[in-house]
Design a protein around this motif. Structure first.
Motif, short mmCIF file in Angstrom:
data_model
loop_
_atom_site.label_atom_id
_atom_site.label_comp_id
_atom_site.label_asym_id
_atom_site.label_seq_id
_atom_site.Cartn_x
_atom_site.Cartn_y
_atom_site.Cartn_z
N GLN A 150 18.75 -124.93 -1.95
CA GLN A 150 18.60 -124.12 -0.75
C GLN A 150 17.79 -124.80 0.35
O GLN A 150 17.45 -124.18 1.34
CB GLN A 150 17.94 -122.78 -1.09
CG GLN A 150 18.80 -121.92 -1.98
CD GLN A 150 18.21 -120.55 -2.17
OE1 GLN A 150 17.80 -119.92 -1.22
NE2 GLN A 150 18.18 -120.10 -3.41
N THR A 151 17.46 -126.07 0.23
CA THR A 151 16.68 -126.76 1.26
C THR A 151 17.56 -127.08 2.46
O THR A 151 18.68 -127.55 2.32
CB THR A 151 16.08 -128.06 0.71
OG1 THR A 151 15.26 -127.73 -0.41
CG2 THR A 151 15.24 -128.77 1.75
N GLN A 152 17.05 -126.78 3.64
CA GLN A 152 17.76 -127.09 4.89
C GLN A 152 16.83 -127.91 5.77
O GLN A 152 15.67 -127.58 5.93
CB GLN A 152 18.14 -125.80 5.62
CG GLN A 152 19.04 -124.89 4.84
CD GLN A 152 19.19 -123.55 5.53
OE1 GLN A 152 18.38 -123.17 6.36
NE2 GLN A 152 20.25 -122.84 5.17
N ASN A 153 17.35 -128.99 6.33
CA ASN A 153 16.56 -129.80 7.26
C ASN A 153 16.75 -129.27 8.67
O ASN A 153 17.87 -129.01 9.10
CB ASN A 153 16.97 -131.27 7.18
CG ASN A 153 16.56 -131.90 5.87
OD1 ASN A 153 15.54 -131.53 5.30
ND2 ASN A 153 17.35 -132.84 5.39
N GLN A 154 15.64 -129.09 9.38
CA GLN A 154 15.68 -128.63 10.76
C GLN A 154 14.80 -129.56 11.60
O GLN A 154 13.79 -130.07 11.12
CB GLN A 154 15.16 -127.19 10.86
CG GLN A 154 16.01 -126.19 10.10
CD GLN A 154 15.41 -124.79 10.18
OE1 GLN A 154 14.32 -124.58 10.69
NE2 GLN A 154 16.15 -123.83 9.67
N LYS A 165 12.70 -124.39 2.91
CA LYS A 165 13.27 -123.97 1.64
C LYS A 165 13.20 -122.45 1.55
O LYS A 165 12.17 -121.89 1.22
CB LYS A 165 12.54 -124.61 0.47
CG LYS A 165 13.24 -124.38 -0.85
CD LYS A 165 12.73 -125.29 -1.91
CE LYS A 165 13.59 -125.14 -3.14
NZ LYS A 165 13.25 -126.08 -4.17
N ASN A 166 14.31 -121.80 1.88
CA ASN A 166 14.42 -120.36 1.71
C ASN A 166 14.90 -120.10 0.30
O ASN A 166 15.86 -120.70 -0.15
CB ASN A 166 15.43 -119.77 2.71
CG ASN A 166 14.94 -119.89 4.13
OD1 ASN A 166 13.78 -119.64 4.41
ND2 ASN A 166 15.82 -120.30 5.02
N GLN A 167 14.25 -119.21 -0.40
CA GLN A 167 14.60 -118.92 -1.78
C GLN A 167 15.21 -117.53 -1.87
O GLN A 167 14.51 -116.56 -2.14
CB GLN A 167 13.36 -119.03 -2.66
CG GLN A 167 12.78 -120.41 -2.69
CD GLN A 167 13.01 -121.08 -4.01
OE1 GLN A 167 12.77 -120.50 -5.04
NE2 GLN A 167 13.49 -122.30 -3.98
N TYR A 168 16.51 -117.44 -1.61
CA TYR A 168 17.21 -116.18 -1.77
C TYR A 168 17.63 -116.04 -3.22
O TYR A 168 18.12 -116.99 -3.82
CB TYR A 168 18.46 -116.14 -0.88
CG TYR A 168 18.18 -116.18 0.58
CD1 TYR A 168 17.66 -115.07 1.24
CD2 TYR A 168 18.44 -117.33 1.33
CE1 TYR A 168 17.40 -115.11 2.60
CE2 TYR A 168 18.20 -117.37 2.68
CZ TYR A 168 17.67 -116.26 3.31
OH TYR A 168 17.42 -116.30 4.65
N ALA A 169 17.45 -114.85 -3.77
CA ALA A 169 17.88 -114.59 -5.14
C ALA A 169 18.42 -113.17 -5.21
O ALA A 169 17.89 -112.26 -4.56
CB ALA A 169 16.73 -114.76 -6.11
N TYR A 170 19.48 -113.00 -5.96
CA TYR A 170 20.02 -111.68 -6.23
C TYR A 170 19.57 -111.26 -7.62
O TYR A 170 19.54 -112.08 -8.54
CB TYR A 170 21.55 -111.69 -6.21
CG TYR A 170 22.15 -111.70 -4.84
CD1 TYR A 170 22.45 -110.49 -4.20
CD2 TYR A 170 22.43 -112.88 -4.19
CE1 TYR A 170 23.00 -110.49 -2.94
CE2 TYR A 170 22.99 -112.89 -2.92
CZ TYR A 170 23.27 -111.68 -2.31
OH TYR A 170 23.82 -111.69 -1.06
N VAL A 171 19.24 -109.98 -7.76
CA VAL A 171 18.88 -109.45 -9.07
C VAL A 171 19.74 -108.22 -9.33
O VAL A 171 19.76 -107.28 -8.53
CB VAL A 171 17.38 -109.07 -9.15
CG1 VAL A 171 17.08 -108.39 -10.47
CG2 VAL A 171 16.51 -110.29 -8.97
N LEU A 172 20.44 -108.25 -10.46
CA LEU A 172 21.20 -107.08 -10.92
C LEU A 172 20.34 -106.40 -11.98
O LEU A 172 19.94 -107.04 -12.95
CB LEU A 172 22.53 -107.50 -11.54
CG LEU A 172 23.56 -108.08 -10.59
CD1 LEU A 172 24.75 -108.63 -11.36
CD2 LEU A 172 24.03 -107.01 -9.63
#
Length: 188
Positions: A150-154, A165-172
């Motif tokens: 998830q790392t993005q260079n800007q 580094k945005n850490q998106y996570a889905y939880v069911l």
């Protein structure tokens, strides 16, 4: 919907930080394929009535909506609470309290790593082995899916490259029980 939880485990040394909110740009979605033993068919999480010493496959669908292949971590985590008293499913392998009789994480295999091609979906199967003994109430946890890259260079206004580094996570949610009878709480 987790009101009938009879015990709550508090995670020690949890820190809370605030960050600027950004729109959800996760680029993927996660969906539970609800089985026949689903108690409430009107919810999107696993709410299962199980029998002792049984094996069941649970299936989730990960949909990669991005134009790039991605790898995902899939793990089943025990329900805990953070320092604000909010249910948390984000950490795998925490030290268990000595009074915990049935550990949800031990009912499943090790965390998986799954690669999904661009603009496609993949079914991921998790095998659950329920405890031999009987229990009352519910055992709670969550299936956490997180994209690993998830790392993005800007670029900054000064022309420097900044890695974000945005850490998106889905939880069911995952709730298992052997009976739908209400349990009287024992507060100590």
């Amino acid at each position: 919907f987790w009101i009938n939880c009879t015990r709550i485990w508090i995670k020690k040394n949890t820190t809370i930080s605030s960050a600027a909110t950004q729109p959800n740009t996760a680029g993927y979605t996660v969906q539970a394929e609800l089985p026949d033993n689903q108690i409430n068919k009107n919810v999107s999480f696993f709410n299962l009535k199980v029998t002792p010493n049984s094996t069941q496959n649970l299936t989730i669908k990960i949909n990669n909506k991005d134009n790039t292949n991605h790898k995902y971590s899939v793990e089943v985590n025990q329900a805990t609470t953070n320092t604000n008293g909010i249910v948390d499913y984000s950490t795998h392998g925490l030290k268990k309290d000595s009074t915990l009789k049935y550990d949800l994480e031990s009912m499943f295999g090790k965390p998986q790593k799954v690669e999904i091609p661009a603009n496609s979906s993949k079914d991921v199967t998790l095998t659950m082995k329920t405890p031999k003994g009987k229990f009352t109430g519910s055992i709670l946890g969550g299936i956490r899916v997180m994209q690993l890259d998830q790392t993005q260079n800007q670029k900054t206004p000064q022309g420097r490259v900044l890695s974000v580094k945005n850490q998106y996570a889905y939880v069911l949610g995952l709730q298992i029980q052997q009976s739908t009878n209400a349990v009287k709480p024992k507060l100590r």
